[in-house]
Design a protein around this motif. Structure first.
Motif, PDB file in Angstrom:
ATOM      1  N   UNK A 116      12.197  40.546  29.328  1.00  0.00           N
ATOM      2  CA  UNK A 116      11.918  40.847  30.613  1.00  0.00           C
ATOM      3  C   UNK A 116      12.412  39.639  31.769  1.00  0.00           C
ATOM      4  N   UNK A 117      12.362  40.141  32.962  1.00  0.00           N
ATOM      5  CA  UNK A 117      12.768  38.925  33.933  1.00  0.00           C
ATOM      6  C   UNK A 117      11.587  38.961  34.828  1.00  0.00           C
ATOM      7  N   UNK A 118      10.881  37.857  34.958  1.00  0.00           N
ATOM      8  CA  UNK A 118       9.647  37.771  35.923  1.00  0.00           C
ATOM      9  C   UNK A 118      10.078  36.973  36.995  1.00  0.00           C
ATOM     10  N   UNK A 119       9.623  37.317  38.124  1.00  0.00           N
ATOM     11  CA  UNK A 119       9.654  36.763  39.608  1.00  0.00           C
ATOM     12  C   UNK A 119       8.831  37.017  40.399  1.00  0.00           C
ATOM     13  N   UNK A 120       8.815  36.296  41.678  1.00  0.00           N
ATOM     14  CA  UNK A 120       7.746  36.407  42.835  1.00  0.00           C
ATOM     15  C   UNK A 120       8.100  37.686  43.319  1.00  0.00           C
ATOM     16  N   UNK A 121       6.908  38.481  43.660  1.00  0.00           N
ATOM     17  CA  UNK A 121       6.868  39.833  44.246  1.00  0.00           C
ATOM     18  C   UNK A 121       7.746  39.517  45.647  1.00  0.00           C
ATOM     19  N   UNK A 122       7.390  38.535  46.365  1.00  0.00           N
ATOM     20  CA  UNK A 122       7.855  38.381  47.784  1.00  0.00           C
ATOM     21  C   UNK A 122       9.360  37.968  47.711  1.00  0.00           C
ATOM     22  N   UNK A 123       9.870  37.668  46.578  1.00  0.00           N
ATOM     23  CA  UNK A 123      11.221  37.383  46.345  1.00  0.00           C
ATOM     24  C   UNK A 123      11.704  35.889  46.786  1.00  0.00           C
ATOM     25  N   UNK A 124      10.459  34.977  46.961  1.00  0.00           N
ATOM     26  CA  UNK A 124      10.642  33.769  47.269  1.00  0.00           C
ATOM     27  C   UNK A 124      11.239  32.762  45.916  1.00  0.00           C
ATOM     28  N   UNK A 125      11.698  31.860  46.236  1.00  0.00           N
ATOM     29  CA  UNK A 125      12.203  30.931  44.987  1.00  0.00           C
ATOM     30  C   UNK A 125      10.700  30.570  44.185  1.00  0.00           C
ATOM     31  N   UNK A 126      11.244  30.169  42.737  1.00  0.00           N
ATOM     32  CA  UNK A 126      10.099  29.603  42.063  1.00  0.00           C
ATOM     33  C   UNK A 126      10.320  28.274  42.046  1.00  0.00           C
ATOM     34  N   UNK A 127       9.164  27.292  42.319  1.00  0.00           N
ATOM     35  CA  UNK A 127       9.255  25.769  42.306  1.00  0.00           C
ATOM     36  C   UNK A 127       8.616  25.489  40.894  1.00  0.00           C
ATOM     37  N   UNK A 128       9.149  25.440  39.896  1.00  0.00           N
ATOM     38  CA  UNK A 128       8.453  25.180  38.450  1.00  0.00           C
ATOM     39  C   UNK A 128       8.343  23.275  38.190  1.00  0.00           C
ATOM     40  N   UNK A 129       7.208  23.213  37.743  1.00  0.00           N
ATOM     41  CA  UNK A 129       6.586  21.896  37.714  1.00  0.00           C
ATOM     42  C   UNK A 129       7.501  21.157  36.627  1.00  0.00           C
ATOM     43  N   UNK A 130       8.009  20.104  36.441  1.00  0.00           N
ATOM     44  CA  UNK A 130       8.843  19.263  35.384  1.00  0.00           C
ATOM     45  C   UNK A 130       8.509  18.161  35.311  1.00  0.00           C
TER      46      UNK A 130
END
Length: 224
Positions: A116-130
């Motif tokens: 599956x591909x999981x993304x934001x509904x609004x199309x904004x980028x994801x900022x993943x904590x690292x």
């Protein structure tokens, strides 16, 4: 967990959400990054703060301190990262952001693993904590970084019990600040995490299973 993600847009399309140009020391590049299947063990563009400016460095996805003597880890649980022997130094001094379009997850259905591909509904980028081993700019094959994960909630539990810790743009910028201490970083995570109702997902091609595949078709929905 997070074992694959897409980082395909231009740098500017991610950075515009986080900081003005004066707050960055990052050369303009109009070319899309074009990575639709980012895998562990490869170098990933990682965003962090140095001297009160944002920097973008290619950093190895995987963390294997020499004393551990085991294969690299790729994720760190947010519930324990701030206090564990292995991750506390990274939490204090090596906080960063891996930006993405979305991430991939596999679910067993009918005896087979379906991606599956999981993304934001609004199309904004994801900022993943690292978190990772600094200095990130050294560019060698030393200890790299990990993506921080949290427990999946609401509908995302149906896909996997863990997911990457995604922060709002404001929280992501605060998370990277060098003058933010460990306890304050914990508060930023609590207040700035993006909740499950902001995400949607769909089935994608099994071709994503091979890290050699990098075509844009990998993030397009397919029916089975």
């Amino acid at each position: 967990m997070c074992g694959r993600f897409a980082q395909s847009q231009t740098r500017e399309e991610y950075l515009v959400y986080l900081a003005e140009e004066a707050e960055r020391d990052i050369a303009y590049d109009p070319e899309p990054i074009g990575r639709y299947n980012v895998a562990p063990g490869t170098k990933v563009l990682l965003l962090s703060e140095r001297d009160e400016q944002l920097h973008l460095d290619p950093v190895l996805w995987g963390y294997a301190p020499g004393w551990r003597g085991k294969p690299p880890l790729i994720n760190a649980r947010v519930e324990t990262a701030a206090t564990s022997r292995m991750f506390k130094p990274l939490w204090l001094h090596g906080r960063a952001i891996a930006f993405a379009d979305g991430w991939f997850e596999w679910k067993t259905e009918g005896g087979k693993k379906q991606p599956y591909f999981i993304h934001r509904i609004d199309g904004q980028p994801l900022f993943m904590a690292a978190i990772g081993s600094t200095p990130f700019e050294r560019g060698d094959e030393a200890e790299g970084f990990l993506i921080v994960t949290t427990a999946a909630d609401k509908g995302l539990v149906d896909i996997h019990e863990r997911r990457p810790l995604v922060l709002s743009p404001k929280a992501a910028r605060e998370w990277m600040r060098q003058d933010v201490g460990g306890k304050e970083a914990e508060r930023i995570v609590e207040d700035g995490a993006v909740s499950a109702e902001h995400f949607t997902w769909y089935t994608v091609s099994h071709a994503v299973g091979s890290a050699k595949n990098q075509d844009s078709e990998l993030i397009k929905p397919v029916s089975f």
